[in-house]
Design a protein around this motif. Sequence first.
Motif, PDB file in Angstrom:
ATOM      1  N   HIS A   7       0.831  -1.197   0.000  1.00  0.00           N
ATOM      2  CA  HIS A   7       0.000   0.000   0.000  1.00  0.00           C
ATOM      3  C   HIS A   7       0.866   1.247   0.000  1.00  0.00           C
ATOM      4  CE1 HIS A   7      -3.807  -2.033   0.274  1.00  0.00           C
ATOM      5  NE2 HIS A   7      -3.224  -2.876   1.085  1.00  0.00           N
ATOM      6  N   SER A   8       1.343   1.584  -1.164  1.00  0.00           N
ATOM      7  CA  SER A   8       2.129   2.783  -1.363  1.00  0.00           C
ATOM      8  C   SER A   8       1.276   3.775  -2.137  1.00  0.00           C
ATOM      9  CB  SER A   8       3.396   2.452  -2.156  1.00  0.00           C
ATOM     10  OG  SER A   8       4.006   3.637  -2.594  1.00  0.00           O
ATOM     11  N   ASN A   9       1.314   5.030  -1.721  1.00  0.00           N
ATOM     12  CA  ASN A   9       0.559   6.047  -2.439  1.00  0.00           C
ATOM     13  C   ASN A   9       1.353   6.660  -3.578  1.00  0.00           C
ATOM     14  OD1 ASN A   9      -1.793   5.825  -0.979  1.00  0.00           O
ATOM     15  ND2 ASN A   9      -1.096   7.228   0.598  1.00  0.00           N
ATOM     16  N   GLU A  10       2.563   6.159  -3.808  1.00  0.00           N
ATOM     17  CA  GLU A  10       3.392   6.691  -4.878  1.00  0.00           C
ATOM     18  C   GLU A  10       2.791   6.331  -6.235  1.00  0.00           C
ATOM     19  OE1 GLU A  10       6.248   8.616  -4.882  1.00  0.00           O
ATOM     20  OE2 GLU A  10       5.669   8.868  -2.788  1.00  0.00           O
ATOM     21  N   PRO A  11       2.445   7.335  -7.035  1.00  0.00           N
ATOM     22  CA  PRO A  11       1.937   7.008  -8.367  1.00  0.00           C
ATOM     23  C   PRO A  11       3.049   6.527  -9.288  1.00  0.00           C
ATOM     24  CG  PRO A  11       2.053   9.383  -8.068  1.00  0.00           C
ATOM     25  CD  PRO A  11       2.456   8.754  -6.761  1.00  0.00           C
TER      26      PRO A  11
END
Length: 144
Positions: A7-11
Amino acid sequence: MAIAITHSNEPQACIIKCKNLNAQLTCCVPNDIYMLMERLLLGWDITKETCSPFDLTVGKVEKYSIHSRKYGLLGRSRDLVSSFNFLVNAIAYEILSRNPKFRLVHAAAFTDKTNVNIILGGKKAGKSSFVSSKVGKFKRCIGD
């Protein structure tokens, strides 16, 4: 097959190219969607690349939002699988818009030892149920 999702928010900016359709799309998607694309978009080359403007963008603030540069907002969903399905539909719309001779149909398909079987039918006609009843020892679902 089990897939672990971080769950990484890095696009992730990427380019997807279909090997058989002479089609290329630029995308910006959250990492979890990118990981699903890598594993589930069979027949596509997916490369991380800085590119813009994006043909398709998936954002995530409480819900996933799938946007097309051509069509605008295509869908919103809280869950990952529904969001990925929206993205697959968005890819189909983009490819269709670039290939006017192509058509979208409601279909499902499975293989056995020697044949590819394509089932056509309207929405909710039972295609998925029929194909899932056929999948087994010598048969494999290849599309739904």
